[in-house]
Design an enzyme around this catalytic site. Structure first.
Site, PDB file in Angstrom:
ATOM      1  N   HIS A   1     -18.788  -6.021  15.859  1.00 52.79           N
ATOM      2  CA  HIS A   1     -18.673  -4.397  16.247  1.00 52.79           C
ATOM      3  C   HIS A   1     -17.702  -3.905  15.151  1.00 52.79           C
ATOM      4  CE1 HIS A   1     -18.913  -0.703  18.560  1.00 52.79           C
ATOM      5  NE2 HIS A   1     -17.773  -0.703  18.135  1.00 52.79           N
ATOM      6  N   GLU A   2     -16.487  -4.490  15.501  1.00 52.42           N
ATOM      7  CA  GLU A   2     -15.360  -3.753  14.621  1.00 52.42           C
ATOM      8  C   GLU A   2     -15.566  -3.948  13.020  1.00 52.42           C
ATOM      9  OE1 GLU A   2     -13.713  -1.712  15.864  1.00 52.42           O
ATOM     10  OE2 GLU A   2     -14.070  -2.248  17.961  1.00 52.42           O
TER      11      GLU A   2
ATOM     12  N   HIS B   1     -17.522  -1.319  11.348  1.00 54.83           N
ATOM     13  CA  HIS B   1     -16.936  -0.042  10.988  1.00 54.83           C
ATOM     14  C   HIS B   1     -16.288  -0.576   9.733  1.00 54.83           C
ATOM     15  CE1 HIS B   1     -17.217   2.432  14.483  1.00 54.83           C
ATOM     16  NE2 HIS B   1     -16.814   1.311  15.267  1.00 54.83           N
TER      17      HIS B   1
ATOM     18  N   HIS C   1     -18.672  -0.199   6.876  1.00 58.80           N
ATOM     19  CA  HIS C   1     -18.856   0.906   6.659  1.00 58.80           C
ATOM     20  C   HIS C   1     -17.808   1.588   5.671  1.00 58.80           C
ATOM     21  CE1 HIS C   1     -20.420   5.067   8.267  1.00 58.80           C
ATOM     22  NE2 HIS C   1     -20.527   4.799   7.069  1.00 58.80           N
TER      23      HIS C   1
ATOM     24  N   GLU D   1     -20.453   5.515  15.420  1.00 56.11           N
ATOM     25  CA  GLU D   1     -20.764   4.086  16.030  1.00 56.11           C
ATOM     26  C   GLU D   1     -21.860   3.496  15.430  1.00 56.11           C
ATOM     27  OE1 GLU D   1     -18.405   2.519  17.743  1.00 56.11           O
ATOM     28  OE2 GLU D   1     -17.102   4.260  17.368  1.00 56.11           O
TER      29      GLU D   1
ATOM     30  N   TYR E   1     -21.024   7.113  21.863  1.00 57.19           N
ATOM     31  CA  TYR E   1     -21.297   5.556  22.022  1.00 57.19           C
ATOM     32  C   TYR E   1     -22.728   5.362  22.378  1.00 57.19           C
ATOM     33  CZ  TYR E   1     -16.349   4.079  20.939  1.00 57.19           C
ATOM     34  OH  TYR E   1     -15.264   3.905  20.683  1.00 57.19           O
TER      35      TYR E   1
END
Length: 782
Positions: free
Chosen positions: A543-544, A547, A550, A572, A716
């Site tokens: 998940h992190e 980011h 991106h 998100e 979210y």
């Protein structure tokens, strides 16, 4: 986020500077792009995966020549408390001078994009390359004086942001440019549109006089509250002394790592509220009183934040009404994809209605499990008819073990942090056409600009990578990636991605490259075991880094739109999309690597602790993978109802019927009552005859709602809708399709916030996104 939370800050020397610095500091405040709440992440998806992730990554000592010399040196983390303040004042003086020069030399008649907007945007690009790092120290430095100076610097930047956003002389020129409707490239046109609107949203729509002065005063106070609130969370040092007997069931190696008591606490151990201590205790402690005490005291940490939260909510509402909005949510959502609070409320209400029956069914099954467990352990505490908040992690884990043969401790043995990261990065190399080169040894020294290799990281635990395009795509430099993965005193306490340096063009049109950091809090290695990840922690890592990817691959001219600088109900999407890959059977197996295969020492320790005469197979057994996959939607309704509690609470406090009604609102009661009504789990109020809802102050630990997700936590869930649509439409049949991965990289990730987010999705999907895949994945059919 959490924190979980969760932007970037830059200042349009007027509003671009304001927006930029706002983004910078917001991101630094709650961890930029944090997960909702570390271990509450629930992903989706499943399919096949190639085994290329098993290949080792390159480090700088063995990288091919084309990847050896980045064209831009990494930032150096050699600041002192004094230099942080001096640098901040220098940045502010330079940006103020840019604004002053524009006002002195330009009139409404001569104002155009190139002489009015562009100088500010280029200064924003410079600002973001330095201001992010200045604010980053408060989240990661071990030096309290440096953290305090970083906080002070953030306050100075915030004050300047507010000053810049309310300069009417600059706004008059920006307004003149907007009226001329020049032919501009799409990104520049979006910049002008956003900046013009932002001046109005930041107070210049209010006539000069007492009301505008009050608005400015509110903005400054909200900045102070936000900074102090997050600082309190970062530096929280609470905990509880327990006897080993009270922690029965908690993994022995974890209890052994706790601080030992002396004097009156002789024979006890100190349990902190940090995630690596908190979550395992709530999952494994047999003693319900222990779990209850941990849960309630954790909810009551940072009590100094309670009045700050209330003050922030009241000030936001007052400010929104000064601007002519009905409430703060209307003000905030106007600029997001949803556009109106009604759209959000309808979405959350619809989802709540669909999920509530499933929540009741799940609780009924968990309550039966609880009754059986209490009977087997001969516990007669009278709680068998209630399913409490502090029960859920424990019985959710027990259900996975009993009904699905899922032993998270055993699973974690196959996911040492080091090899999991290596495998994860190889997946992203294959999917997005990237190359990750870990910088080690003398190569760090070579990039330290005459200093030491340790200067390019902020702590000895931090890993740093140079990131490149693959050779077939030109082997161009992409940026720097940092991994800071273990807890320490004063560090940001959740899992998050921080932009350390934004990308964007300089005044000569030369591209500057980004630097991004994953800041997490996984269990540290012990002499007997490396750091081991449970499956939900693997999901958090993906998940992190979603980011982070991106942030790295975005290609925008203006840092105002770089990477994760998008609307909150879209941001998100990239991180949630990559969670899907964690449920691919072949990927899970490929990522796995039993820790006993890492070294002879670990092998011997494994044999001694397990009693086995040989180490297990290197890869996770297929039956264990099947167990993981089978649990993908176990208690999913309860997980999503918990997320709905956060989203609905957020919307409720930010949509009062009147300011007077908000002043009378008991926020603590609202938070706990809504949690009970929506999640359907009982709290201590169920144990009192008077239904006392004031037993805990969970809002005081809710960094997201102070750090940028106010009237936006629903993002979210809305981002999950978009990401699930993309996964099912594009990747589900072949998740490692590099052609589609590169298309997604270029069509979606590279755009950052430089286009209307909905148009980015429509262009990529070839249609408007819809909710079908989202509800189907949850097992809910219309």
């Amino acid at each position: 986020m959490s924190i979980d939370y969760c932007g970037i800050r830059i200042v349009l020397v007027s509003v671009a500077l304001f927006i930029t610095i706002t983004a910078i500091l917001a991101s630094l405040r709650f961890g930029a792009r944090s997960s909702p709440l570390l271990s509450y992440l629930k992903p989706s998806g499943a399919s096949t995966f190639s085994t290329s992730a098993q290949r080792p990554l390159l480090n700088s000592t063995m990288a091919p020549p084309q990847y050896r010399k980045p064209p831009q040196l990494p930032p150096r983390f050699t600041a002192t408390p004094e230099s942080l303040i001096e640098d901040t004042k220098r940045l502010i003086a330079r940006s103020r001078a840019v604004q002053d020069d524009i006002v002195k030399s330009i009139t409404r008649e001569t104002a155009n994009f190139n002489n009015t907007i562009l100088p500010v945007a280029l200064d924003d690009n410079k600002m973001s390359r330095e201001a992010h790092i200045i604010g980053f120290f408060q989240a990661v430095s071990t030096d309290k004086k440096l953290r305090d100076a970083s906080t002070e610097a953030e306050k100075l930047l915030d004050d300047f942001v507010i000053e810049s956003s309310m300069r009417e002389d600059v706004f008059n020129l920006v307004d003149a440019v907007a009226q001329k409707k020049e032919e501009l490239d799409p990104e520049s046109a979006r910049l002008l549109e956003k900046d013009h609107k932002s001046y109005i949203r930041n107070g210049l729509g209010i006539p000069a006089g007492p009301k505008r002065d009050r608005f400015k005063e509110i903005k400054k106070r909200l900045s102070e509250i936000s900074i102090t609130f997050q600082k309190n969370l970062n530096e929280e040092q609470g905990g509880i002394w327990f006897t080993p007997e009270e922690l029965d069931g908690v993994p022995e190696d974890l209890v052994a790592s706790f601080k030992k008591g002396e004097g009156e606490n002789e024979g006890k151990v100190w349990l902190t509220f940090k995630y690596p201590d908190l979550f395992p205790t709530l999952k494994y402690a047999h003693n319900a009183e222990t779990r209850k005490r941990v849960f309630i005291e954790n909810e009551n940490k940072c009590s100094e934040n309670v009045p700050l939260f209330r003050e922030a909510v009241l000030l936001r509402d007052e400010a929104a009404r000064l601007l002519g909005y009905e409430n703060h949510a209307q003000f905030r959502i106007e600029d997001k994809m949803a556009k109106t609070p009604k759209t959000v409320d309808d979405f959350l209400g619809d989802l709540r209605g669909r999920l509530a029956p499933g929540g009741k069914t799940e609780i009924a099954k968990l309550l039966e499990l609880k009754k059986q467990d209490l009977k087997e352990r001969n516990v007669n505490d009278g709680s068998e008819s209630k399913y409490f908040l502090w029960d859920h992690r424990y019985y959710d884990r027990l259900m996975l073990e009993k009904d699905y043969s899922l032993d998270q401790q055993k699973i974690s043995e196959y996911f040492p942090l080091s090899t999991t990261i290596q495998g994860m990065l190889k997946i992203f190399e294959e999917l997005f056409g990237l190359v990750f080169i870990e910088l080690v040894g003398a190569d760090r020294d070579a990039l330290a600009d005459g200093g030491k290799g340790s200067d390019i990281v902020w702590h000895e635990d931090v890993q740093v990578y140079s990131v490149w395009d693959e050779e077939s795509a030109g082997a161009e430099f992409v940026g720097y990636l940092y991994l800071d993965l273990f807890p320490r005193e004063g560090k940001y306490g959740h899992a998050a991605n921080f932009n350390v340096q934004s990308a964007g063009n300089d005044e000569n049109g030369v591209r500057r490259y980004p630097a991004t950091a994953l800041v997490c809090n996984f269990s540290k290695p012990t002499p007997k075991k490396p750091s081991l990840l449970k499956h939900d922690e693997v999901v958090t890592l993906f998940h992190e880094l979603g980011h982070g990817i991106h942030d790295l691959v975005a290609r925008t001219k203006y840092s105002r739109f770089h990477g994760t600088a998008t609307s909150r109900d879209y941001v998100e999407l990239p991180s949630q999309l990559l969670e899907n890959w964690c449920w691919e059977p072949s990927l899970i197996k490929s990522l796995s690597h039993h820790y006993s295969h890492l070294s002879t020492e670990y092998e011997n320790e494994y044999k001694e602790s397990s009693g086995a005469d040989k180490k297990p197979a290197e890869r996770i057994p297929s039956e264990m993978v099947a167990s993981i996959i089978s649990t993908k939607h176990v208690n999913d309704a309860l997980f999503n109802l918990r997320q709905l509690h956060f989203g609905i609470f957020d919307m409720t406090v930010h949509t009062p019927a009147s300011h007077e009604e908000l002043e009378k609102l008991d926020i603590t009661t609202l938070y706990n009552r809504l949690r009970n009504e929506i999640s359907q789990l009982d709290g201590p109020e169920a144990l009192s005859e008077t239904k006392d809802w004031t037993w805990g102050n969970g809002q005081a630990t809710f960094g997201h709602l102070i750090g940028g997700y106010d009237a936006g936590y629903y993002g979210y869930l809305s981002s999950q809708v978009y990401s699930t649509d993309i996964f099912y439409t594009v990747f589900k049949n072949d998740p490692m399709n590099g052609k589609e991965g590169r298309k997604y990289r270029h069509a979606v990730l590279e755009k950052g916030g430089s286009k209307e987010e909905m148009s980015i999705l429509e262009d990529f999907l070839g249609r408007k996104p819809n909710t079908d895949a989202f509800f189907k994945d949850l097992g809910i059919y219309k």
